[in-house]
Design a protein around this motif. Structure first.
Motif, PDB file in Angstrom:
ATOM      1  N   SER A 287     -17.184  -0.150 -10.359  1.00  0.00           N
ATOM      2  CA  SER A 287     -17.515   0.314 -11.709  1.00  0.00           C
ATOM      3  C   SER A 287     -16.350   0.162 -12.679  1.00  0.00           C
ATOM      4  O   SER A 287     -16.549   0.097 -13.895  1.00  0.00           O
ATOM      5  CB  SER A 287     -17.964   1.779 -11.665  1.00  0.00           C
ATOM      6  N   GLY A 288     -15.131   0.090 -12.162  1.00  0.00           N
ATOM      7  CA  GLY A 288     -13.973  -0.088 -13.027  1.00  0.00           C
ATOM      8  C   GLY A 288     -13.733  -1.533 -13.433  1.00  0.00           C
ATOM      9  O   GLY A 288     -12.881  -1.803 -14.284  1.00  0.00           O
ATOM     10  N   TYR A 289     -14.501  -2.453 -12.816  1.00  0.00           N
ATOM     11  CA  TYR A 289     -14.280  -3.873 -13.073  1.00  0.00           C
ATOM     12  C   TYR A 289     -15.504  -4.585 -13.649  1.00  0.00           C
ATOM     13  O   TYR A 289     -15.367  -5.603 -14.329  1.00  0.00           O
ATOM     14  CB  TYR A 289     -13.874  -4.580 -11.773  1.00  0.00           C
ATOM     15  N   LEU A 290     -16.702  -4.062 -13.363  1.00  0.00           N
ATOM     16  CA  LEU A 290     -17.923  -4.728 -13.816  1.00  0.00           C
ATOM     17  C   LEU A 290     -18.769  -3.761 -14.628  1.00  0.00           C
ATOM     18  O   LEU A 290     -18.653  -2.546 -14.504  1.00  0.00           O
ATOM     19  CB  LEU A 290     -18.727  -5.228 -12.606  1.00  0.00           C
ATOM     20  N   ASN A 291     -19.649  -4.312 -15.430  1.00  0.00           N
ATOM     21  CA  ASN A 291     -20.510  -3.492 -16.271  1.00  0.00           C
ATOM     22  C   ASN A 291     -21.970  -3.900 -16.110  1.00  0.00           C
ATOM     23  O   ASN A 291     -22.287  -5.075 -15.882  1.00  0.00           O
ATOM     24  CB  ASN A 291     -20.125  -3.607 -17.749  1.00  0.00           C
ATOM     25  N   ASP A 292     -22.848  -2.941 -16.247  1.00  0.00           N
ATOM     26  CA  ASP A 292     -24.292  -3.139 -16.333  1.00  0.00           C
ATOM     27  C   ASP A 292     -24.837  -4.092 -15.283  1.00  0.00           C
ATOM     28  O   ASP A 292     -24.738  -3.841 -14.096  1.00  0.00           O
ATOM     29  CB  ASP A 292     -24.659  -3.610 -17.747  1.00  0.00           C
ATOM     30  N   GLY A 293     -25.419  -5.221 -15.758  1.00  0.00           N
ATOM     31  CA  GLY A 293     -26.117  -6.131 -14.862  1.00  0.00           C
ATOM     32  C   GLY A 293     -25.237  -6.698 -13.766  1.00  0.00           C
ATOM     33  O   GLY A 293     -25.667  -6.823 -12.609  1.00  0.00           O
ATOM     34  N   ALA A 294     -24.013  -7.063 -14.109  1.00  0.00           N
ATOM     35  CA  ALA A 294     -23.097  -7.627 -13.111  1.00  0.00           C
ATOM     36  C   ALA A 294     -22.773  -6.598 -12.036  1.00  0.00           C
ATOM     37  O   ALA A 294     -22.709  -6.927 -10.838  1.00  0.00           O
ATOM     38  CB  ALA A 294     -21.815  -8.104 -13.795  1.00  0.00           C
ATOM     39  N   LEU A 295     -22.570  -5.347 -12.439  1.00  0.00           N
ATOM     40  CA  LEU A 295     -22.280  -4.282 -11.481  1.00  0.00           C
ATOM     41  C   LEU A 295     -23.477  -4.070 -10.555  1.00  0.00           C
ATOM     42  O   LEU A 295     -23.318  -3.987  -9.336  1.00  0.00           O
ATOM     43  CB  LEU A 295     -21.949  -2.990 -12.216  1.00  0.00           C
ATOM     44  N   THR A 296     -24.668  -3.998 -11.127  1.00  0.00           N
ATOM     45  CA  THR A 296     -25.878  -3.785 -10.334  1.00  0.00           C
ATOM     46  C   THR A 296     -26.082  -4.904  -9.321  1.00  0.00           C
ATOM     47  O   THR A 296     -26.365  -4.659  -8.147  1.00  0.00           O
ATOM     48  CB  THR A 296     -27.108  -3.690 -11.255  1.00  0.00           C
ATOM     49  N   ALA A 297     -25.921  -6.149  -9.778  1.00  0.00           N
ATOM     50  CA  ALA A 297     -26.114  -7.298  -8.890  1.00  0.00           C
ATOM     51  C   ALA A 297     -25.086  -7.304  -7.761  1.00  0.00           C
ATOM     52  O   ALA A 297     -25.426  -7.563  -6.596  1.00  0.00           O
ATOM     53  CB  ALA A 297     -26.025  -8.598  -9.697  1.00  0.00           C
ATOM     54  N   ALA A 298     -23.830  -7.018  -8.084  1.00  0.00           N
ATOM     55  CA  ALA A 298     -22.774  -7.023  -7.077  1.00  0.00           C
ATOM     56  C   ALA A 298     -22.986  -5.914  -6.050  1.00  0.00           C
ATOM     57  O   ALA A 298     -22.848  -6.130  -4.835  1.00  0.00           O
ATOM     58  CB  ALA A 298     -21.411  -6.878  -7.750  1.00  0.00           C
ATOM     59  N   VAL A 299     -23.333  -4.722  -6.520  1.00  0.00           N
ATOM     60  CA  VAL A 299     -23.561  -3.593  -5.619  1.00  0.00           C
ATOM     61  C   VAL A 299     -24.745  -3.889  -4.693  1.00  0.00           C
ATOM     62  O   VAL A 299     -24.691  -3.631  -3.483  1.00  0.00           O
ATOM     63  CB  VAL A 299     -23.800  -2.301  -6.414  1.00  0.00           C
ATOM     64  N   PHE A 300     -25.811  -4.431  -5.259  1.00  0.00           N
ATOM     65  CA  PHE A 300     -26.990  -4.779  -4.461  1.00  0.00           C
ATOM     66  C   PHE A 300     -26.628  -5.806  -3.384  1.00  0.00           C
ATOM     67  O   PHE A 300     -26.986  -5.654  -2.210  1.00  0.00           O
ATOM     68  CB  PHE A 300     -28.090  -5.332  -5.355  1.00  0.00           C
ATOM     69  N   PHE A 301     -25.900  -6.835  -3.769  1.00  0.00           N
ATOM     70  CA  PHE A 301     -25.540  -7.912  -2.837  1.00  0.00           C
ATOM     71  C   PHE A 301     -24.673  -7.387  -1.693  1.00  0.00           C
ATOM     72  O   PHE A 301     -24.977  -7.624  -0.512  1.00  0.00           O
ATOM     73  CB  PHE A 301     -24.800  -9.025  -3.587  1.00  0.00           C
ATOM     74  N   PHE A 302     -23.608  -6.666  -2.013  1.00  0.00           N
ATOM     75  CA  PHE A 302     -22.707  -6.179  -0.978  1.00  0.00           C
ATOM     76  C   PHE A 302     -23.381  -5.148  -0.076  1.00  0.00           C
ATOM     77  O   PHE A 302     -23.152  -5.119   1.136  1.00  0.00           O
ATOM     78  CB  PHE A 302     -21.438  -5.603  -1.606  1.00  0.00           C
ATOM     79  N   THR A 303     -24.199  -4.290  -0.667  1.00  0.00           N
ATOM     80  CA  THR A 303     -24.917  -3.288   0.130  1.00  0.00           C
ATOM     81  C   THR A 303     -25.838  -3.966   1.130  1.00  0.00           C
ATOM     82  O   THR A 303     -25.872  -3.613   2.319  1.00  0.00           O
ATOM     83  CB  THR A 303     -25.734  -2.360  -0.786  1.00  0.00           C
ATOM     84  N   PHE A 304     -26.581  -4.941   0.646  1.00  0.00           N
ATOM     85  CA  PHE A 304     -27.531  -5.662   1.497  1.00  0.00           C
ATOM     86  C   PHE A 304     -26.812  -6.372   2.639  1.00  0.00           C
ATOM     87  O   PHE A 304     -27.209  -6.272   3.811  1.00  0.00           O
ATOM     88  CB  PHE A 304     -28.308  -6.656   0.640  1.00  0.00           C
ATOM     89  N   ILE A 305     -25.738  -7.068   2.334  1.00  0.00           N
ATOM     90  CA  ILE A 305     -25.007  -7.836   3.341  1.00  0.00           C
ATOM     91  C   ILE A 305     -24.372  -6.924   4.393  1.00  0.00           C
ATOM     92  O   ILE A 305     -24.476  -7.168   5.608  1.00  0.00           O
ATOM     93  CB  ILE A 305     -23.918  -8.709   2.675  1.00  0.00           C
ATOM     94  N   ILE A 306     -23.724  -5.847   3.944  1.00  0.00           N
ATOM     95  CA  ILE A 306     -23.065  -4.932   4.880  1.00  0.00           C
ATOM     96  C   ILE A 306     -24.074  -4.273   5.815  1.00  0.00           C
ATOM     97  O   ILE A 306     -23.880  -4.225   7.043  1.00  0.00           O
ATOM     98  CB  ILE A 306     -22.258  -3.861   4.114  1.00  0.00           C
ATOM     99  N   CYS A 307     -25.151  -3.769   5.266  1.00  0.00           N
ATOM    100  CA  CYS A 307     -26.151  -3.064   6.084  1.00  0.00           C
ATOM    101  C   CYS A 307     -26.811  -3.999   7.090  1.00  0.00           C
ATOM    102  O   CYS A 307     -26.965  -3.662   8.273  1.00  0.00           O
ATOM    103  CB  CYS A 307     -27.206  -2.425   5.183  1.00  0.00           C
ATOM    104  N   LEU A 308     -27.203  -5.176   6.624  1.00  0.00           N
ATOM    105  CA  LEU A 308     -27.910  -6.100   7.507  1.00  0.00           C
ATOM    106  C   LEU A 308     -26.996  -6.668   8.585  1.00  0.00           C
ATOM    107  O   LEU A 308     -27.410  -6.838   9.734  1.00  0.00           O
ATOM    108  CB  LEU A 308     -28.527  -7.237   6.686  1.00  0.00           C
ATOM    109  N   SER A 309     -25.751  -6.932   8.249  1.00  0.00           N
ATOM    110  CA  SER A 309     -24.836  -7.538   9.218  1.00  0.00           C
ATOM    111  C   SER A 309     -24.366  -6.552  10.288  1.00  0.00           C
ATOM    112  O   SER A 309     -24.055  -6.946  11.413  1.00  0.00           O
ATOM    113  CB  SER A 309     -23.622  -8.140   8.497  1.00  0.00           C
ATOM    114  N   THR A 310     -24.310  -5.276   9.960  1.00  0.00           N
ATOM    115  CA  THR A 310     -23.855  -4.279  10.941  1.00  0.00           C
ATOM    116  C   THR A 310     -24.984  -3.706  11.786  1.00  0.00           C
ATOM    117  O   THR A 310     -24.729  -3.098  12.830  1.00  0.00           O
ATOM    118  CB  THR A 310     -23.131  -3.115  10.234  1.00  0.00           C
ATOM    119  N   ALA A 311     -26.226  -3.909  11.360  1.00  0.00           N
ATOM    120  CA  ALA A 311     -27.363  -3.336  12.078  1.00  0.00           C
ATOM    121  C   ALA A 311     -27.437  -3.757  13.540  1.00  0.00           C
ATOM    122  O   ALA A 311     -27.599  -2.901  14.427  1.00  0.00           O
ATOM    123  CB  ALA A 311     -28.663  -3.683  11.347  1.00  0.00           C
TER     124      ALA A 311
END
Length: 324
Positions: A287-311
């Motif tokens: 949140s200190g580096y990205l705003n709005d759409g870019a933040l949402t997209a980045a958070v979604f991408f990293f969350t998805f990758i981390i959760c799926l790869s560790t499952a």
């Protein structure tokens, strides 16, 4: 369709994967679809759970099975989540701005858990116990239907009066009719109906048309709705049917997407229980580096990758965390 060598119905894994994507997207702030599309995503999980429900086990064996699959994972993730909560609160004073959680007793007096999606596990446990009692004690199908609908009416009434029960019991009551619809879906054996593809396509188109005409707000986690009871259940049923229809079409005609969604659906319990913690971490950091759409997209991408790869690792080395 059955997944190869597993006996699993791949359409349901695809549907769960599709809904999980919407769940994660909704939590990280994506709002590119009508809210009712997000609102019913968890309702579909109750429908799918009802489809696979069985009351054949003896009471003790049934309870042990449900405790292993639902309560043990819930307790593990609940205490782990609040460990993260207290550590974060100590190290990051402004972290509280990212959550409405108050402390480890939130389960009893605050429905906004730090790891929000965990509410689904005790609710599904209560729904299963009530459903087991109805199925075992009542043989008349009409009376069964009535006994599944009455809790739904009671749950909605509590919501309308803003009355909350501890441990999400009120949400469990509201979820009962959706769970029962899954039981009925199994009994109809829809997969053997003639002109199945035409029916599926029509239901998919019709469902999204209907919810565009009758949008509503629904938050099952806190059991709050801004629509009539009739609209909640009727439109909710139709949209759930639309999700299942889309999942069936994907599983039949888009194999690559089906494989991805099926993998997500297969690991649905783990992803459901972890993505809330993961996305909060990335949201706080980025949140200190990205705003709005870019933040949402980045958070979604990293969350998805981390959760799926560790499952797969968690399921292999810590199977109790995912009810295995």
């Amino acid at each position: 369709m059955l997944a190869k060598d597993t006996g699993r119905i791949s359409t349901f894994d695809t549907a769960k994967g599709l809904c999980l994507l919407f769940i994660i997207a909704g939590h990280v702030g994506v709002r590119w679809m009508p809210y009712s599309a997000f609102a019913v995503r968890v309702m579909l999980f109750f429908v799918i759970s009802g489809f696979f429900f069985s009351s054949d086990l003896q009471p003790k064996a049934f309870i042990v099975k449900k405790v292993k699959r639902l309560i043990i994972p819930f307790l593990c993730f609940y205490f782990l989540s609040y460990g993260v909560f207290y550590v974060s609160k100590y190290l990051l004073p402004d972290f509280e701005t990212f959550t409405q959680a108050k402390g480890i007793l939130d389960l009893f007096n605050n429905k906004r858990l730090f790891n929000g999606p965990l509410w689904f596990l005790p609710v599904l446990f209560f729904v299963g116990i009530i459903s087991y009692g109805i199925e075992r004690l009542v043989s008349n199908e009409i009376l069964r239907a009535v006994l599944f609908v009455i809790p739904g009416v009671a749950g909605y009434t509590l919501a309308a009066k803003c009355i909350d029960l501890p441990i999400f019991l009120d949400t469990a009551l509201t979820a009962m009719p959706f769970f029962y619809s899954g039981i009925l879906l199994r009994q109809t054996n829809f997969r053997k109906l003639p002109y199945k593809l035409i029916c599926v396509f029509v239901v998919a188109i019709l469902s999204f048309f209907i919810y565009s005409l009758f949008p509503f707000y629904a938050d099952m986690a806190i059991n709050r709705y801004d629509c009539s009871m009739l609209r909640l259940f009727c439109v909710g049923y139709v949209i759930c049917a639309g999700y299942l229809s889309c999942a069936y079409l994907i599983s039949k005609y888009v194999p690559i997407l089906n494989d991805v969604l099926g993998l997500i659906g297969y690991h649905s319990l783990y992803i459901m229980c972890t993505h809330h913690i993961v996305y909060r971490f990335f949201e706080y950091i980025l949140s200190g580096y990205l705003n709005d759409g870019a933040l949402t997209a980045a958070v979604f991408f990293f969350t998805f990758i981390i959760c799926l790869s560790t499952a797969p690792l968690v399921e292999k080395y810590l199977p109790a965390l995912v009810g295995k």
